[in-house]
Design an enzyme around this catalytic site. Sequence first.
Site, short mmCIF file in Angstrom:
data_model
loop_
_atom_site.label_atom_id
_atom_site.label_comp_id
_atom_site.label_asym_id
_atom_site.label_seq_id
_atom_site.Cartn_x
_atom_site.Cartn_y
_atom_site.Cartn_z
N GLN A 1 -4.32 -5.00 7.26
CA GLN A 1 -5.36 -5.92 6.77
C GLN A 1 -5.32 -7.27 7.49
O GLN A 1 -6.10 -8.15 7.15
CB GLN A 1 -5.20 -6.14 5.25
CG GLN A 1 -5.36 -4.89 4.41
CD GLN A 1 -6.77 -4.29 4.46
OE1 GLN A 1 -7.72 -4.91 4.96
NE2 GLN A 1 -6.91 -3.08 3.96
N ASP A 27 3.28 -4.42 8.07
CA ASP A 27 2.07 -3.63 7.89
C ASP A 27 0.89 -4.59 8.11
O ASP A 27 0.59 -5.42 7.23
CB ASP A 27 2.05 -3.02 6.48
CG ASP A 27 0.76 -2.26 6.20
OD1 ASP A 27 -0.19 -2.38 7.01
OD2 ASP A 27 0.70 -1.58 5.17
N LYS A 63 -10.27 -0.03 10.89
CA LYS A 63 -10.51 -1.23 10.08
C LYS A 63 -10.90 -2.41 10.97
O LYS A 63 -11.09 -3.52 10.48
CB LYS A 63 -9.25 -1.59 9.28
CG LYS A 63 -8.88 -0.57 8.20
CD LYS A 63 -7.78 -1.12 7.35
CE LYS A 63 -7.02 -0.06 6.58
NZ LYS A 63 -7.78 0.51 5.47
N HIS A 89 0.88 -1.18 0.00
CA HIS A 89 0.00 0.00 0.00
C HIS A 89 0.92 1.23 0.00
O HIS A 89 2.02 1.18 0.55
CB HIS A 89 -0.84 -0.05 1.29
CG HIS A 89 -1.87 1.01 1.41
ND1 HIS A 89 -1.56 2.30 1.79
CD2 HIS A 89 -3.21 0.99 1.21
CE1 HIS A 89 -2.68 3.01 1.83
NE2 HIS A 89 -3.69 2.24 1.47
N CYS A 99 -4.85 2.42 -3.67
CA CYS A 99 -3.62 2.96 -3.08
C CYS A 99 -2.46 1.97 -3.25
O CYS A 99 -1.63 1.82 -2.34
CB CYS A 99 -3.80 3.31 -1.61
SG CYS A 99 -5.13 4.46 -1.31
N1 C6P Z 1 -6.16 0.62 3.01
C1 C6P Z 1 -8.00 0.22 1.51
O1 C6P Z 1 -9.12 0.47 1.03
P1 C6P Z 1 -4.73 4.08 7.09
O2 C6P Z 1 -5.38 4.83 5.97
O3 C6P Z 1 -3.49 4.77 7.59
O4 C6P Z 1 -5.68 3.70 8.16
O5 C6P Z 1 -4.28 2.68 6.46
C2 C6P Z 1 -3.34 2.65 5.43
C3 C6P Z 1 -3.12 1.27 4.94
C4 C6P Z 1 -1.87 0.70 5.12
N2 C6P Z 1 -1.62 -0.56 4.73
C5 C6P Z 1 -2.57 -1.33 4.18
C6 C6P Z 1 -2.24 -2.74 3.80
C7 C6P Z 1 -3.85 -0.80 3.96
O6 C6P Z 1 -4.79 -1.57 3.41
C8 C6P Z 1 -4.13 0.53 4.34
C9 C6P Z 1 -5.47 1.14 4.09
C10 C6P Z 1 -7.51 1.03 2.68
O7 C6P Z 1 -7.31 -0.68 1.07
C11 C6P Z 1 -7.66 2.50 2.43
S1 C6P Z 1 -6.65 3.07 1.13
#
Ligand code: C6P
Length: 405
Positions: free
Chosen positions: A200, A197, A223, A122, A363
Amino acid sequence: MKTTIPPSIKNDFPIFKRKIHGKPLVYLDSASSSQKPRQVIDTIKDYYEKTHANIHRGVYTLSEEATLAYEDAHRKVARFINAKFKEIIFTKNTTESINLLAYSLGLELKKGDEILLTEMEHHSNLVPWQQIAKRVGAAVKFMKVSQEGELVIDNKLFTPNTKIVAVTHISNVMGTINPIKEIIQKARSIGAKVVIDAAQSAPHIPIDVKELDADFLAFSSHKMLGPTGVGVLYGKQEFLEKMTPFLYGGDMIKEVKLEDTTFNDLPWKFEAGTPNIAGGIALGTAIDYLTNIGMHSIDQHEKELLQYAHEQLSKVKGITIYGPRDLKKKAGIIAFNFEDIHPHDVSSILDTEGIAIRGGHHCAMPLMKVLDIQASCRLSLYLYNTKEDIDVLVKALEKVRKVFK
Ligand code: C6P
Protein backbone atom coordinates in the site's frame (compact mmCIF):
# COMPACT_ATOMS: atom_id res chain seq x y z
CA MET A 1 -9.15 24.74 -4.28
CA LYS A 2 -7.73 22.54 -7.07
CA THR A 3 -5.90 19.28 -6.42
CA THR A 4 -2.31 18.68 -7.57
CA ILE A 5 -3.31 16.29 -10.38
CA PRO A 6 -6.06 17.62 -12.70
CA PRO A 7 -9.28 15.60 -13.15
CA SER A 8 -8.46 15.31 -16.88
CA ILE A 9 -6.06 12.47 -15.95
CA LYS A 10 -9.14 10.22 -16.02
CA ASN A 11 -8.98 10.46 -19.84
CA ASP A 12 -5.90 8.21 -19.73
CA PHE A 13 -7.94 5.44 -18.10
CA PRO A 14 -10.43 3.86 -20.55
CA ILE A 15 -12.50 2.30 -17.75
CA PHE A 16 -13.79 5.72 -16.75
CA LYS A 17 -15.82 5.77 -19.96
CA ARG A 18 -17.92 2.97 -18.48
CA LYS A 19 -21.26 3.49 -16.85
CA ILE A 20 -22.28 1.37 -13.87
CA HIS A 21 -26.07 1.11 -13.48
CA GLY A 22 -26.23 4.05 -15.87
CA LYS A 23 -24.00 6.24 -13.66
CA PRO A 24 -20.40 7.38 -14.23
CA LEU A 25 -17.93 5.11 -12.43
CA VAL A 26 -16.62 6.50 -9.14
CA TYR A 27 -13.77 4.15 -8.31
CA LEU A 28 -12.74 4.31 -4.66
CA ASP A 29 -11.18 0.85 -4.28
CA SER A 30 -7.62 1.27 -5.55
CA ALA A 31 -6.15 -0.24 -2.36
CA SER A 32 -7.69 -3.47 -3.61
CA SER A 33 -6.52 -3.02 -7.21
CA SER A 34 -5.91 0.09 -9.30
CA GLN A 35 -7.31 0.87 -12.74
CA LYS A 36 -4.97 0.84 -15.77
CA PRO A 37 -3.96 3.65 -18.11
CA ARG A 38 -4.16 3.19 -21.89
CA GLN A 39 -0.33 3.04 -22.06
CA VAL A 40 -0.24 -0.12 -19.88
CA ILE A 41 -3.06 -1.80 -21.80
CA ASP A 42 -1.34 -0.96 -25.12
CA THR A 43 1.97 -2.38 -23.90
CA ILE A 44 0.35 -5.77 -23.32
CA LYS A 45 -1.42 -5.72 -26.70
CA ASP A 46 1.73 -4.56 -28.56
CA TYR A 47 3.87 -7.15 -26.85
CA TYR A 48 1.65 -10.06 -27.93
CA GLU A 49 1.14 -8.62 -31.39
CA LYS A 50 4.80 -7.84 -32.12
CA THR A 51 7.34 -9.30 -29.70
CA HIS A 52 6.19 -12.43 -27.90
CA ALA A 53 8.59 -15.33 -27.47
CA ASN A 54 10.02 -17.00 -24.39
CA ILE A 55 12.86 -15.15 -22.63
CA HIS A 56 16.42 -16.30 -21.86
CA ARG A 57 16.02 -19.25 -24.21
CA GLY A 58 16.08 -18.39 -27.92
CA VAL A 59 18.92 -16.80 -29.88
CA TYR A 60 16.53 -15.39 -32.41
CA THR A 61 15.20 -11.83 -32.75
CA LEU A 62 11.86 -12.21 -30.97
CA SER A 63 13.31 -13.99 -27.96
CA GLU A 64 16.13 -11.46 -27.69
CA GLU A 65 13.69 -8.54 -27.88
CA ALA A 66 11.38 -10.08 -25.28
CA THR A 67 14.36 -10.78 -23.00
CA LEU A 68 15.64 -7.21 -23.29
CA ALA A 69 12.20 -5.72 -22.59
CA TYR A 70 11.61 -7.99 -19.58
CA GLU A 71 15.05 -7.21 -18.15
CA ASP A 72 14.52 -3.52 -18.79
CA ALA A 73 11.35 -3.66 -16.70
CA HIS A 74 13.46 -4.95 -13.79
CA ARG A 75 15.79 -1.96 -14.31
CA LYS A 76 12.85 0.46 -14.21
CA VAL A 77 11.58 -1.03 -10.95
CA ALA A 78 15.12 -0.91 -9.52
CA ARG A 79 15.43 2.81 -10.34
CA PHE A 80 11.92 3.44 -8.96
CA ILE A 81 12.96 2.35 -5.44
CA ASN A 82 16.70 3.09 -5.74
CA ALA A 83 17.79 -0.56 -5.77
CA LYS A 84 20.23 -2.52 -7.95
CA PHE A 85 19.09 -4.63 -10.91
CA LYS A 86 20.19 -7.84 -9.15
CA GLU A 87 18.04 -6.95 -6.15
CA ILE A 88 14.71 -6.93 -8.03
CA ILE A 89 12.85 -10.24 -8.32
CA PHE A 90 9.56 -10.48 -10.15
CA THR A 91 7.02 -12.74 -8.48
CA LYS A 92 3.28 -13.21 -8.89
CA ASN A 93 2.21 -10.65 -6.28
CA THR A 94 3.04 -9.34 -2.79
CA THR A 95 1.71 -12.57 -1.31
CA GLU A 96 4.18 -14.66 -3.31
CA SER A 97 7.05 -12.28 -2.49
CA ILE A 98 6.38 -12.75 1.23
CA ASN A 99 5.96 -16.52 0.84
CA LEU A 100 9.33 -16.62 -0.91
CA LEU A 101 10.87 -15.01 2.17
CA ALA A 102 8.93 -17.15 4.63
CA TYR A 103 10.05 -20.35 2.89
CA SER A 104 13.61 -19.21 2.33
CA LEU A 105 14.41 -17.29 5.53
CA GLY A 106 11.71 -18.75 7.77
CA LEU A 107 12.60 -22.41 7.24
CA GLU A 108 16.11 -21.67 8.51
CA LEU A 109 14.80 -20.54 11.91
CA LYS A 110 15.09 -22.76 14.96
CA LYS A 111 13.05 -23.43 18.07
CA GLY A 112 13.27 -20.39 20.33
CA ASP A 113 13.75 -17.92 17.46
CA GLU A 114 11.15 -15.17 17.20
CA ILE A 115 9.35 -13.48 14.31
CA LEU A 116 7.93 -10.06 15.13
CA LEU A 117 4.81 -8.88 13.26
CA THR A 118 2.04 -6.39 14.07
CA GLU A 119 -1.66 -6.78 14.78
CA MET A 120 -2.47 -4.73 11.67
CA GLU A 121 -0.89 -7.06 9.09
CA HIS A 122 -2.74 -8.14 5.98
CA HIS A 123 -3.14 -11.94 6.05
CA SER A 124 -0.40 -12.11 3.38
CA ASN A 125 2.17 -10.86 5.87
CA LEU A 126 0.86 -12.96 8.73
CA VAL A 127 -0.25 -16.42 7.61
CA PRO A 128 3.03 -17.36 5.80
CA TRP A 129 5.10 -16.50 8.91
CA GLN A 130 2.62 -18.12 11.29
CA GLN A 131 2.59 -21.38 9.33
CA ILE A 132 6.36 -21.56 8.77
CA ALA A 133 6.93 -20.74 12.46
CA LYS A 134 4.78 -23.73 13.39
CA ARG A 135 6.93 -26.01 11.25
CA VAL A 136 10.24 -24.90 12.74
CA GLY A 137 9.05 -24.25 16.30
CA ALA A 138 9.70 -20.49 16.20
CA ALA A 139 7.49 -18.05 18.12
CA VAL A 140 5.45 -15.29 16.47
CA LYS A 141 5.02 -12.07 18.45
CA PHE A 142 2.94 -9.02 17.65
CA MET A 143 3.30 -5.28 18.11
CA LYS A 144 -0.02 -4.00 19.40
CA VAL A 145 -2.30 -1.52 17.67
CA SER A 146 -3.93 1.27 19.69
CA GLN A 147 -7.62 2.15 19.47
CA GLU A 148 -6.51 5.09 17.29
CA GLY A 149 -5.06 2.59 14.82
CA GLU A 150 -1.40 3.33 15.54
CA LEU A 151 1.38 0.89 16.32
CA VAL A 152 2.49 0.66 19.93
CA ILE A 153 6.23 0.05 19.67
CA ASP A 154 7.29 -1.88 22.75
CA ASN A 155 11.08 -2.19 23.08
CA LYS A 156 10.64 -5.42 25.04
CA LEU A 157 9.46 -7.17 21.87
CA PHE A 158 12.85 -6.62 20.21
CA THR A 159 14.94 -9.35 21.82
CA PRO A 160 18.17 -11.18 20.97
CA ASN A 161 15.92 -14.04 19.77
CA THR A 162 14.10 -11.84 17.22
CA LYS A 163 15.35 -12.94 13.82
CA ILE A 164 12.76 -11.43 11.48
CA VAL A 165 10.65 -8.29 11.82
CA ALA A 166 7.90 -8.09 9.17
CA VAL A 167 5.74 -4.98 9.11
CA THR A 168 3.33 -3.30 6.77
CA HIS A 169 4.43 0.19 5.69
CA ILE A 170 0.84 1.42 5.36
CA SER A 171 -2.21 -0.33 6.79
CA ASN A 172 -4.54 -1.49 4.02
CA VAL A 173 -7.51 -0.91 6.34
CA MET A 174 -6.92 2.35 8.21
CA GLY A 175 -4.23 3.97 6.07
CA THR A 176 -1.90 4.25 9.07
CA ILE A 177 1.64 5.12 7.96
CA ASN A 178 3.89 3.13 10.25
CA PRO A 179 7.23 4.51 11.53
CA ILE A 180 9.22 1.96 9.56
CA LYS A 181 12.51 3.86 9.81
CA GLU A 182 12.33 3.60 13.60
CA ILE A 183 11.36 -0.09 13.36
CA ILE A 184 14.20 -0.82 10.92
CA GLN A 185 16.71 0.85 13.27
CA LYS A 186 15.43 -1.15 16.24
CA ALA A 187 15.64 -4.38 14.25
CA ARG A 188 19.15 -3.45 13.12
CA SER A 189 20.28 -2.98 16.73
CA ILE A 190 19.38 -6.60 17.56
CA GLY A 191 20.59 -8.07 14.25
CA ALA A 192 17.12 -9.04 12.94
CA LYS A 193 16.23 -8.90 9.25
CA VAL A 194 13.41 -6.54 8.27
CA VAL A 195 10.68 -7.26 5.75
CA ILE A 196 8.53 -4.32 4.66
CA ASP A 197 5.14 -5.04 3.14
CA ALA A 198 4.94 -2.09 0.74
CA ALA A 199 1.77 -3.20 -1.08
CA GLN A 200 0.00 0.00 0.00
CA SER A 201 2.98 2.35 -0.03
CA ALA A 202 5.02 1.72 -3.20
CA PRO A 203 2.08 2.77 -5.44
CA HIS A 204 1.50 6.02 -3.52
CA ILE A 205 4.64 7.53 -1.97
CA PRO A 206 8.30 7.79 -3.00
CA ILE A 207 10.33 4.85 -1.69
CA ASP A 208 14.11 4.73 -1.42
CA VAL A 209 15.28 1.37 -0.10
CA LYS A 210 18.84 2.64 0.45
CA GLU A 211 17.66 5.54 2.54
CA LEU A 212 15.29 3.29 4.51
CA ASP A 213 17.96 0.62 4.85
CA ALA A 214 15.23 -1.99 4.37
CA ASP A 215 16.43 -5.59 3.97
CA PHE A 216 13.40 -6.77 1.99
CA LEU A 217 10.40 -5.00 0.51
CA ALA A 218 7.40 -6.48 -1.29
CA PHE A 219 4.71 -4.96 -3.51
CA SER A 220 2.22 -5.75 -6.31
CA SER A 221 2.03 -4.41 -9.86
CA HIS A 222 -1.77 -4.45 -9.96
CA LYS A 223 -2.07 -1.85 -7.19
CA MET A 224 0.20 0.60 -9.07
CA LEU A 225 -1.41 0.83 -12.51
CA GLY A 226 0.26 -2.37 -13.75
CA PRO A 227 -1.33 -5.69 -14.67
CA THR A 228 -2.31 -8.47 -12.28
CA GLY A 229 -0.04 -11.51 -11.95
CA VAL A 230 3.20 -9.60 -11.28
CA GLY A 231 4.74 -8.78 -7.92
CA VAL A 232 8.07 -7.44 -6.80
CA LEU A 233 10.47 -8.56 -4.12
CA TYR A 234 13.38 -6.29 -3.34
CA GLY A 235 16.14 -7.84 -1.25
CA LYS A 236 19.64 -6.66 -0.33
CA GLN A 237 22.05 -8.41 -2.68
CA GLU A 238 24.22 -9.73 0.15
CA PHE A 239 21.19 -11.57 1.61
CA LEU A 240 19.74 -12.78 -1.69
CA GLU A 241 23.12 -14.26 -2.67
CA LYS A 242 23.08 -16.46 0.44
CA MET A 243 19.41 -17.43 0.45
CA THR A 244 18.07 -20.72 -0.87
CA PRO A 245 15.60 -20.47 -3.76
CA PHE A 246 11.89 -20.86 -3.06
CA LEU A 247 10.88 -22.39 -6.39
CA TYR A 248 13.06 -24.75 -8.42
CA GLY A 249 13.03 -25.51 -12.16
CA GLY A 250 13.96 -23.93 -15.47
CA ASP A 251 15.80 -20.61 -15.82
CA MET A 252 16.84 -20.44 -12.16
CA ILE A 253 19.77 -22.85 -12.75
CA LYS A 254 23.37 -22.48 -13.91
CA GLU A 255 24.27 -26.15 -14.24
CA VAL A 256 22.19 -29.25 -13.60
CA LYS A 257 23.65 -32.72 -13.06
CA LEU A 258 21.62 -35.72 -12.06
CA GLU A 259 23.00 -35.45 -8.53
CA ASP A 260 22.94 -31.71 -7.92
CA THR A 261 22.36 -28.23 -9.33
CA THR A 262 24.06 -24.84 -9.17
CA PHE A 263 21.82 -21.79 -9.30
CA ASN A 264 21.67 -18.88 -11.71
CA ASP A 265 22.84 -15.33 -10.95
CA LEU A 266 20.49 -12.84 -9.32
CA PRO A 267 17.71 -12.06 -9.89
CA TRP A 268 16.99 -15.18 -12.03
CA LYS A 269 17.90 -17.55 -9.21
CA PHE A 270 14.50 -16.63 -7.72
CA GLU A 271 12.48 -16.59 -10.97
CA ALA A 272 11.87 -20.25 -11.82
CA GLY A 273 9.96 -21.20 -14.96
CA THR A 274 8.51 -19.01 -17.71
CA PRO A 275 7.45 -15.78 -16.01
CA ASN A 276 4.61 -13.37 -16.76
CA ILE A 277 6.65 -11.68 -19.51
CA ALA A 278 3.93 -9.38 -20.85
CA GLY A 279 2.89 -8.45 -17.33
CA GLY A 280 6.44 -7.68 -16.26
CA ILE A 281 7.02 -5.45 -19.29
CA ALA A 282 3.70 -3.67 -18.70
CA LEU A 283 4.68 -3.07 -15.07
CA GLY A 284 7.65 -1.22 -16.55
CA THR A 285 5.21 0.99 -18.48
CA ALA A 286 3.21 1.61 -15.29
CA ILE A 287 6.43 2.68 -13.56
CA ASP A 288 7.16 5.07 -16.47
CA TYR A 289 3.66 6.52 -16.13
CA LEU A 290 3.98 7.02 -12.35
CA THR A 291 7.47 8.48 -12.72
CA ASN A 292 6.32 10.95 -15.38
CA ILE A 293 3.65 12.28 -13.05
CA GLY A 294 6.03 12.10 -10.10
CA MET A 295 5.56 10.19 -6.85
CA HIS A 296 5.75 13.43 -4.84
CA SER A 297 2.83 14.86 -6.85
CA ILE A 298 0.82 11.67 -6.38
CA ASP A 299 1.49 11.76 -2.64
CA GLN A 300 0.52 15.43 -2.44
CA HIS A 301 -2.67 14.88 -4.49
CA GLU A 302 -3.77 12.03 -2.24
CA LYS A 303 -3.06 14.08 0.90
CA GLU A 304 -5.31 16.86 -0.41
CA LEU A 305 -8.07 14.39 -1.22
CA LEU A 306 -7.69 12.60 2.12
CA GLN A 307 -8.18 15.85 3.99
CA TYR A 308 -11.21 16.74 1.87
CA ALA A 309 -12.71 13.28 2.29
CA HIS A 310 -12.24 13.43 6.06
CA GLU A 311 -13.87 16.85 6.25
CA GLN A 312 -16.84 15.81 4.14
CA LEU A 313 -17.38 12.40 5.74
CA SER A 314 -17.14 13.86 9.24
CA LYS A 315 -20.20 15.99 8.42
CA VAL A 316 -22.28 12.88 7.67
CA LYS A 317 -24.35 11.87 10.70
CA GLY A 318 -23.75 8.30 11.88
CA ILE A 319 -20.25 7.85 10.42
CA THR A 320 -17.50 6.24 12.53
CA ILE A 321 -14.01 6.56 11.04
CA TYR A 322 -11.19 4.23 12.13
CA GLY A 323 -7.47 4.97 12.17
CA PRO A 324 -5.29 7.94 13.14
CA ARG A 325 -7.03 11.28 13.64
CA ASP A 326 -3.80 13.06 12.83
CA LEU A 327 -3.91 12.97 9.02
CA LYS A 328 -0.12 13.36 8.82
CA LYS A 329 0.04 9.76 10.02
CA LYS A 330 -2.43 8.54 7.42
CA ALA A 331 -2.41 7.69 3.70
CA GLY A 332 -5.38 7.86 1.31
CA ILE A 333 -7.39 5.04 2.84
CA ILE A 334 -10.42 5.57 5.09
CA ALA A 335 -12.15 2.73 6.94
CA PHE A 336 -15.56 3.63 8.28
CA ASN A 337 -18.89 2.29 9.40
CA PHE A 338 -22.20 3.98 8.72
CA GLU A 339 -24.99 3.83 11.32
CA ASP A 340 -25.32 0.13 12.11
CA ILE A 341 -25.71 -0.85 8.46
CA HIS A 342 -23.60 -3.81 7.38
CA PRO A 343 -20.67 -2.72 5.15
CA HIS A 344 -21.78 -5.18 2.45
CA ASP A 345 -25.19 -3.49 2.34
CA VAL A 346 -23.59 -0.03 2.22
CA SER A 347 -21.32 -1.16 -0.65
CA SER A 348 -24.18 -2.75 -2.62
CA ILE A 349 -26.33 0.36 -2.43
CA LEU A 350 -23.40 2.59 -3.34
CA ASP A 351 -22.83 0.34 -6.36
CA THR A 352 -26.28 1.29 -7.66
CA GLU A 353 -24.93 4.86 -7.79
CA GLY A 354 -21.83 3.75 -9.73
CA ILE A 355 -19.57 3.91 -6.65
CA ALA A 356 -17.04 1.15 -5.92
CA ILE A 357 -15.80 0.86 -2.33
CA ARG A 358 -14.82 -2.26 -0.41
CA GLY A 359 -16.80 -3.68 2.51
CA GLY A 360 -15.62 -6.56 4.69
CA HIS A 361 -12.67 -7.57 6.87
CA HIS A 362 -10.13 -6.46 4.23
CA CYS A 363 -8.00 -9.60 4.77
CA ALA A 364 -7.06 -8.30 8.21
CA MET A 365 -9.23 -10.32 10.59
CA PRO A 366 -6.96 -9.88 13.65
CA LEU A 367 -7.17 -6.09 13.20
CA MET A 368 -10.99 -6.26 13.09
CA LYS A 369 -10.81 -7.93 16.51
CA VAL A 370 -8.58 -5.15 17.87
CA LEU A 371 -11.05 -2.54 16.57
CA ASP A 372 -13.90 -4.63 18.00
CA ILE A 373 -15.80 -4.76 14.71
CA GLN A 374 -16.77 -7.55 12.31
CA ALA A 375 -16.16 -5.52 9.18
CA SER A 376 -15.99 -1.99 7.79
CA CYS A 377 -16.52 0.02 4.65
CA ARG A 378 -13.30 1.28 3.08
CA LEU A 379 -12.64 3.94 0.51
CA SER A 380 -9.20 4.29 -1.00
CA LEU A 381 -7.80 7.02 -3.19
CA TYR A 382 -5.41 7.22 -6.10
CA LEU A 383 -4.07 9.69 -8.63
CA TYR A 384 -7.25 9.63 -10.76
CA ASN A 385 -9.66 10.44 -7.93
CA THR A 386 -11.20 13.87 -7.60
CA LYS A 387 -13.08 15.92 -5.03
CA GLU A 388 -16.20 15.29 -7.09
CA ASP A 389 -15.78 11.55 -6.43
CA ILE A 390 -15.96 12.29 -2.69
CA ASP A 391 -18.97 14.55 -3.17
CA VAL A 392 -20.81 11.80 -5.09
CA LEU A 393 -20.02 9.33 -2.30
CA VAL A 394 -21.21 11.63 0.47
CA LYS A 395 -24.46 12.32 -1.39
CA ALA A 396 -25.01 8.60 -2.02
CA LEU A 397 -24.58 7.82 1.68
CA GLU A 398 -27.78 9.81 2.27
CA LYS A 399 -29.49 7.42 -0.15
CA VAL A 400 -28.13 4.48 1.86
CA ARG A 401 -29.56 6.04 5.02
CA LYS A 402 -33.00 6.43 3.39
CA VAL A 403 -33.07 2.80 2.25
CA PHE A 404 -32.43 1.61 5.81
CA LYS A 405 -34.69 4.07 7.64
N1 C6P B 1 -4.74 -5.91 -0.22
C1 C6P B 1 -6.93 -4.92 -0.22
O1 C6P B 1 -8.07 -4.73 -0.68
P1 C6P B 1 -1.67 -9.31 -3.34
O2 C6P B 1 -3.06 -9.82 -3.24
O3 C6P B 1 -0.65 -10.39 -3.13
O4 C6P B 1 -1.42 -8.48 -4.55
O5 C6P B 1 -1.50 -8.27 -2.12
C2 C6P B 1 -1.62 -8.72 -0.81
C3 C6P B 1 -1.50 -7.60 0.16
C4 C6P B 1 -0.43 -7.58 1.03
N2 C6P B 1 -0.26 -6.57 1.89
C5 C6P B 1 -1.10 -5.53 1.94
C6 C6P B 1 -0.83 -4.42 2.90
C7 C6P B 1 -2.22 -5.50 1.09
O6 C6P B 1 -3.05 -4.47 1.14
C8 C6P B 1 -2.43 -6.56 0.19
C9 C6P B 1 -3.63 -6.59 -0.71
C10 C6P B 1 -5.96 -5.76 -0.99
O7 C6P B 1 -6.58 -4.43 0.84
C11 C6P B 1 -6.57 -7.05 -1.43
S1 C6P B 1 -6.98 -8.10 -0.10
